[in-house]
Motif scaffolding. Sequence first.
Motif, PDB file in Angstrom:
ATOM      1  N   ASN A 206       0.927  -1.400  -0.062  1.00 23.33           N
ATOM      2  CA  ASN A 206      -0.123  -0.102  -0.134  1.00 23.33           C
ATOM      3  C   ASN A 206       0.973   1.067  -0.028  1.00 23.33           C
ATOM      4  OD1 ASN A 206      -2.276  -1.406  -0.043  1.00 23.33           O
ATOM      5  ND2 ASN A 206      -2.280  -1.805   2.186  1.00 23.33           N
ATOM      6  N   ILE A 207       2.269   1.198   0.601  1.00 21.88           N
ATOM      7  CA  ILE A 207       2.693   2.406   0.729  1.00 21.88           C
ATOM      8  C   ILE A 207       3.671   2.501  -0.512  1.00 21.88           C
ATOM      9  CG2 ILE A 207       4.973   3.182   1.708  1.00 21.88           C
ATOM     10  CD1 ILE A 207       3.965   1.899   4.311  1.00 21.88           C
ATOM     11  N   GLN A 208       4.035   1.253  -1.324  1.00 23.32           N
ATOM     12  CA  GLN A 208       4.692   1.513  -2.475  1.00 23.32           C
ATOM     13  C   GLN A 208       3.664   1.941  -3.528  1.00 23.32           C
ATOM     14  OE1 GLN A 208       7.873   0.945  -2.675  1.00 23.32           O
ATOM     15  NE2 GLN A 208       7.938   0.562  -0.446  1.00 23.32           N
ATOM     16  N   ARG A 209       2.279   1.634  -3.612  1.00 19.51           N
ATOM     17  CA  ARG A 209       1.341   2.077  -4.544  1.00 19.51           C
ATOM     18  C   ARG A 209       1.117   3.508  -4.511  1.00 19.51           C
ATOM     19  NH1 ARG A 209      -2.361  -2.853  -3.579  1.00 19.51           N
ATOM     20  NH2 ARG A 209      -1.820  -4.513  -5.072  1.00 19.51           N
ATOM     21  N   GLN A 210       1.675   3.961  -3.527  1.00 22.25           N
ATOM     22  CA  GLN A 210       1.260   5.337  -3.473  1.00 22.25           C
ATOM     23  C   GLN A 210       2.157   6.438  -4.249  1.00 22.25           C
ATOM     24  OE1 GLN A 210       1.189   7.211   0.611  1.00 22.25           O
ATOM     25  NE2 GLN A 210       0.176   5.340   1.483  1.00 22.25           N
ATOM     26  N   LYS A 211       3.347   5.671  -4.590  1.00 23.05           N
ATOM     27  CA  LYS A 211       4.261   6.422  -5.389  1.00 23.05           C
ATOM     28  C   LYS A 211       3.869   5.997  -7.307  1.00 23.05           C
ATOM     29  CE  LYS A 211       7.850   4.243  -3.738  1.00 23.05           C
ATOM     30  NZ  LYS A 211       9.340   3.905  -3.333  1.00 23.05           N
ATOM     31  N   ILE A 212       2.998   4.722  -7.343  1.00 24.94           N
ATOM     32  CA  ILE A 212       2.908   4.506  -8.360  1.00 24.94           C
ATOM     33  C   ILE A 212       1.572   4.598  -8.941  1.00 24.94           C
ATOM     34  CG2 ILE A 212       3.143   2.439 -10.019  1.00 24.94           C
ATOM     35  CD1 ILE A 212       4.822   1.262  -7.932  1.00 24.94           C
ATOM     36  N   GLY A 213       1.019   5.509  -9.836  1.00 23.98           N
ATOM     37  CA  GLY A 213      -0.255   5.759  -9.918  1.00 23.98           C
ATOM     38  C   GLY A 213      -0.780   4.992 -11.209  1.00 23.98           C
ATOM     39  N   MET A 214      -2.032   4.727 -11.446  1.00 29.42           N
ATOM     40  CA  MET A 214      -2.445   3.994 -12.446  1.00 29.42           C
ATOM     41  C   MET A 214      -3.811   4.263 -13.183  1.00 29.42           C
ATOM     42  SD  MET A 214      -2.793  -0.245 -12.614  1.00 29.42           S
ATOM     43  CE  MET A 214      -2.704  -1.037 -14.216  1.00 29.42           C
ATOM     44  N   VAL A 215      -3.580   4.114 -14.289  1.00 24.69           N
ATOM     45  CA  VAL A 215      -4.904   4.784 -15.175  1.00 24.69           C
ATOM     46  C   VAL A 215      -5.643   3.627 -15.950  1.00 24.69           C
ATOM     47  CG1 VAL A 215      -5.789   6.532 -17.112  1.00 24.69           C
ATOM     48  CG2 VAL A 215      -4.116   7.415 -15.365  1.00 24.69           C
ATOM     49  N   PHE A 216      -6.488   3.429 -15.873  1.00 27.44           N
ATOM     50  CA  PHE A 216      -7.253   2.083 -16.493  1.00 27.44           C
ATOM     51  C   PHE A 216      -8.000   2.482 -17.735  1.00 27.44           C
ATOM     52  CE2 PHE A 216      -6.919   1.852 -11.989  1.00 27.44           C
ATOM     53  CZ  PHE A 216      -6.556   0.472 -11.615  1.00 27.44           C
ATOM     54  N   GLN A 217      -8.086   1.357 -18.386  1.00 22.42           N
ATOM     55  CA  GLN A 217      -9.054   1.425 -19.664  1.00 22.42           C
ATOM     56  C   GLN A 217     -10.271   1.575 -19.373  1.00 22.42           C
ATOM     57  OE1 GLN A 217      -8.487  -2.463 -21.886  1.00 22.42           O
ATOM     58  NE2 GLN A 217      -9.911  -1.553 -23.397  1.00 22.42           N
ATOM     59  N   GLN A 218     -10.871   1.332 -18.602  1.00 21.31           N
ATOM     60  CA  GLN A 218     -12.279   1.465 -18.144  1.00 21.31           C
ATOM     61  C   GLN A 218     -12.542   2.578 -17.092  1.00 21.31           C
ATOM     62  OE1 GLN A 218     -14.564   0.171 -19.723  1.00 21.31           O
ATOM     63  NE2 GLN A 218     -13.786  -1.421 -20.764  1.00 21.31           N
ATOM     64  N   PHE A 219     -11.676   3.427 -16.862  1.00 19.84           N
ATOM     65  CA  PHE A 219     -11.357   4.658 -15.992  1.00 19.84           C
ATOM     66  C   PHE A 219     -11.503   4.381 -14.598  1.00 19.84           C
ATOM     67  CE2 PHE A 219     -14.881   5.284 -19.483  1.00 19.84           C
ATOM     68  CZ  PHE A 219     -13.776   5.531 -20.543  1.00 19.84           C
ATOM     69  N   ASN A 220     -12.575   3.380 -14.298  1.00 23.64           N
ATOM     70  CA  ASN A 220     -12.850   3.114 -12.820  1.00 23.64           C
ATOM     71  C   ASN A 220     -12.730   4.393 -11.865  1.00 23.64           C
ATOM     72  OD1 ASN A 220     -12.437   0.532 -13.658  1.00 23.64           O
ATOM     73  ND2 ASN A 220     -10.552   0.001 -13.030  1.00 23.64           N
ATOM     74  N   LEU A 221     -13.436   5.460 -12.192  1.00 26.01           N
ATOM     75  CA  LEU A 221     -13.786   6.462 -11.082  1.00 26.01           C
ATOM     76  C   LEU A 221     -14.748   5.781 -10.412  1.00 26.01           C
ATOM     77  CD1 LEU A 221     -14.221   9.426 -13.571  1.00 26.01           C
ATOM     78  CD2 LEU A 221     -12.297   8.769 -12.121  1.00 26.01           C
ATOM     79  N   PHE A 222     -14.504   6.348  -8.771  1.00 26.06           N
ATOM     80  CA  PHE A 222     -15.487   5.909  -7.924  1.00 26.06           C
ATOM     81  C   PHE A 222     -16.899   6.312  -8.141  1.00 26.06           C
ATOM     82  CE2 PHE A 222     -11.236   6.422  -5.327  1.00 26.06           C
ATOM     83  CZ  PHE A 222     -10.761   5.201  -5.699  1.00 26.06           C
ATOM     84  N   ASN A 223     -17.831   5.337  -8.470  1.00 23.95           N
ATOM     85  CA  ASN A 223     -19.152   5.454  -8.821  1.00 23.95           C
ATOM     86  C   ASN A 223     -19.838   6.376  -7.732  1.00 23.95           C
ATOM     87  OD1 ASN A 223     -18.779   4.650 -11.610  1.00 23.95           O
ATOM     88  ND2 ASN A 223     -19.409   2.460 -10.603  1.00 23.95           N
ATOM     89  N   ASN A 224     -19.553   5.993  -6.544  1.00 23.04           N
ATOM     90  CA  ASN A 224     -20.297   6.674  -5.335  1.00 23.04           C
ATOM     91  C   ASN A 224     -19.695   7.887  -4.796  1.00 23.04           C
ATOM     92  OD1 ASN A 224     -18.211   5.110  -4.617  1.00 23.04           O
ATOM     93  ND2 ASN A 224     -18.903   4.964  -2.399  1.00 23.04           N
ATOM     94  N   LYS A 225     -18.811   8.585  -5.379  1.00 20.84           N
ATOM     95  CA  LYS A 225     -18.136   9.835  -5.074  1.00 20.84           C
ATOM     96  C   LYS A 225     -18.203  10.869  -6.167  1.00 20.84           C
ATOM     97  CE  LYS A 225     -16.647   7.965  -1.333  1.00 20.84           C
ATOM     98  NZ  LYS A 225     -17.140   8.315   0.062  1.00 20.84           N
ATOM     99  N   THR A 226     -18.401  12.042  -5.869  1.00 18.97           N
ATOM    100  CA  THR A 226     -18.302  13.186  -6.823  1.00 18.97           C
ATOM    101  C   THR A 226     -16.839  13.062  -7.417  1.00 18.97           C
ATOM    102  OG1 THR A 226     -17.577  14.823  -5.402  1.00 18.97           O
ATOM    103  CG2 THR A 226     -20.051  14.416  -5.363  1.00 18.97           C
ATOM    104  N   ILE A 227     -16.737  13.935  -8.386  1.00 16.59           N
ATOM    105  CA  ILE A 227     -15.409  14.065  -9.210  1.00 16.59           C
ATOM    106  C   ILE A 227     -14.663  14.693  -8.077  1.00 16.59           C
ATOM    107  CG2 ILE A 227     -14.416  15.371 -10.946  1.00 16.59           C
ATOM    108  CD1 ILE A 227     -16.475  12.860 -11.754  1.00 16.59           C
ATOM    109  N   LEU A 228     -15.009  15.650  -7.513  1.00 13.20           N
ATOM    110  CA  LEU A 228     -13.829  16.086  -6.519  1.00 13.20           C
ATOM    111  C   LEU A 228     -13.607  15.022  -5.431  1.00 13.20           C
ATOM    112  CD1 LEU A 228     -12.637  18.768  -5.311  1.00 13.20           C
ATOM    113  CD2 LEU A 228     -14.413  19.087  -3.898  1.00 13.20           C
ATOM    114  N   GLU A 229     -14.582  14.528  -4.745  1.00 15.05           N
ATOM    115  CA  GLU A 229     -14.217  13.299  -3.832  1.00 15.05           C
ATOM    116  C   GLU A 229     -13.319  12.280  -4.415  1.00 15.05           C
ATOM    117  OE1 GLU A 229     -18.252  13.514  -1.303  1.00 15.05           O
ATOM    118  OE2 GLU A 229     -18.243  12.475  -2.705  1.00 15.05           O
ATOM    119  N   ASN A 230     -13.477  11.880  -5.799  1.00 17.44           N
ATOM    120  CA  ASN A 230     -12.385  11.080  -6.492  1.00 17.44           C
ATOM    121  C   ASN A 230     -11.026  11.311  -6.493  1.00 17.44           C
ATOM    122  OD1 ASN A 230     -13.670   8.712  -8.268  1.00 17.44           O
ATOM    123  ND2 ASN A 230     -15.139  10.023  -8.079  1.00 17.44           N
TER     124      ASN A 230
END
Lengths: 236, 240
Positions: B73-97
């Motif tokens: 979990n600590i290592q992943r904070q340094k490694i961002g990821m952008v997905f093919q299917q976007f995977n924005l959090f559906n239950n959060k607003t854009i700002l909250e995302n």
Amino acid sequence: MNWANKFEVFWNSICQENFQQLILKGLFNTLLIAVMGLIIGIIVGTLLAICKVAPKYKLGIRILDKLATAYIAIFRGTPIVVQLLLAYYVLLPALGIKGVDPLVVGIIVFGLNSAAYVAEIMRGGLNSVDPGQMEAGRALGLSYKTTMIKIVIPQAIKNILPTLGNEFITLIKETSVVSFITVVDLYTAFNTIGTNTYSVVVPYIVMALIYIVLIVIITVLVKLMEKGLAKSDRSN
Amino acid sequence: MIEVINLVKEFDNLNVLNGVDLTIKDGEKIAIIGPSGCGKSTFLRCLNCLEDPTSGQIIVDGVDIADMNVDINIQRQKIGMVFQQFNLFNNKTILENITLAPVLLKKATKEEATKKAYELLEAIGLKDKADVYPSTLSGGQKQRVAIVRALAMEPKVLLFDEPTSALDPEMVKEVLDLIKEVANKNITMIIVTHEMGFAKEVADTVCFMDQGKIIEKGTPTEVFDHPKNARLVSFLSKVL
């Protein structure tokens, strides 16, 4: 006796304060057992469901998964009446616990029983959430637990709310068996009136109507909650 | 620096990665191309352990993240990821995302994160969408928000998993333009893509993968204009 007569007998009996109190107490207990049962069911059921859906890397999780499966098998595999009787007349005396309010026993047994059903509902709901949501959370560095609580469970709840509403309705109706362990519920109240007045027809019909009204109200409330939760959908 | 050493990934006896070796310098932009099923997405997903490697090492700044004892979990904070299917959090607003992870992981206070999120949204022209839910956005808008969400964590490395493959054709450009803009920053980028023109333009190094291995690697000119491997030649003749 004709119908007018029967209604008169019933009316006279519910004009008596002790019967009024009995009905109110019965109604209160029925709702209390169902509401508390559902709350316990949701809490325990969610924990059980998480044990079942959590990734099985660690031995501890695999053991918890097996325990959850056994729990669900036991509580779904026996009638609630049997569970009530075992808890109140076998388990409590065996443990040497005395003086427990049967209402409390009823609440706990209904809660634990409901948990088994809620667990299966939750598991389905959690599995219905796009795995990409979990991946996105994990990829940002959030833990499994945090992503579950903040992202996956809120979305799962939206999917499972209608089914949980059904579970609540089932609970309300099933509470009528708590009379087996001497709890006064809606059924006991009207049955007492019926047997005391030697006329069960009207009390039973009125009891049925009260159940129907309760359940219609709950159905409407569930619909309203669904609408509230649907705010993150395009179709609102 | 990221060093991938002999990375192997098997799914139920199906070998997807057959020993991948790759060294990625800080700030390097790498494009990974290859036919469907060659293992390029799996390789990318191994780089932040969304798929746990079967064997091999992935050393990010001296830490082997393939080691199961490392707190991923600590290592992943340094490694961002952008997905093919976007995977924005559906239950959060854009700002909250955008603010959720930085605030929960204590990288910023709520005020700081919100301020920064507005700046990032302003930069991509979506400030007015801050309080809506993802379902109301177009695919291109969703993907741009997803990129900004990853950037809000200030990662050193950004992984892009076919970021434009799920987009309508007219939205591809807006997303590619944003990725190009991000590429100007000193962030290491690893991009799995089918957009050859884009790979050519943005990448320092292009890797061609086939059958779970990197079989050709070089500058865009080397790979696209002077391909050596026969399979790469045949692949390029189909996609270019």
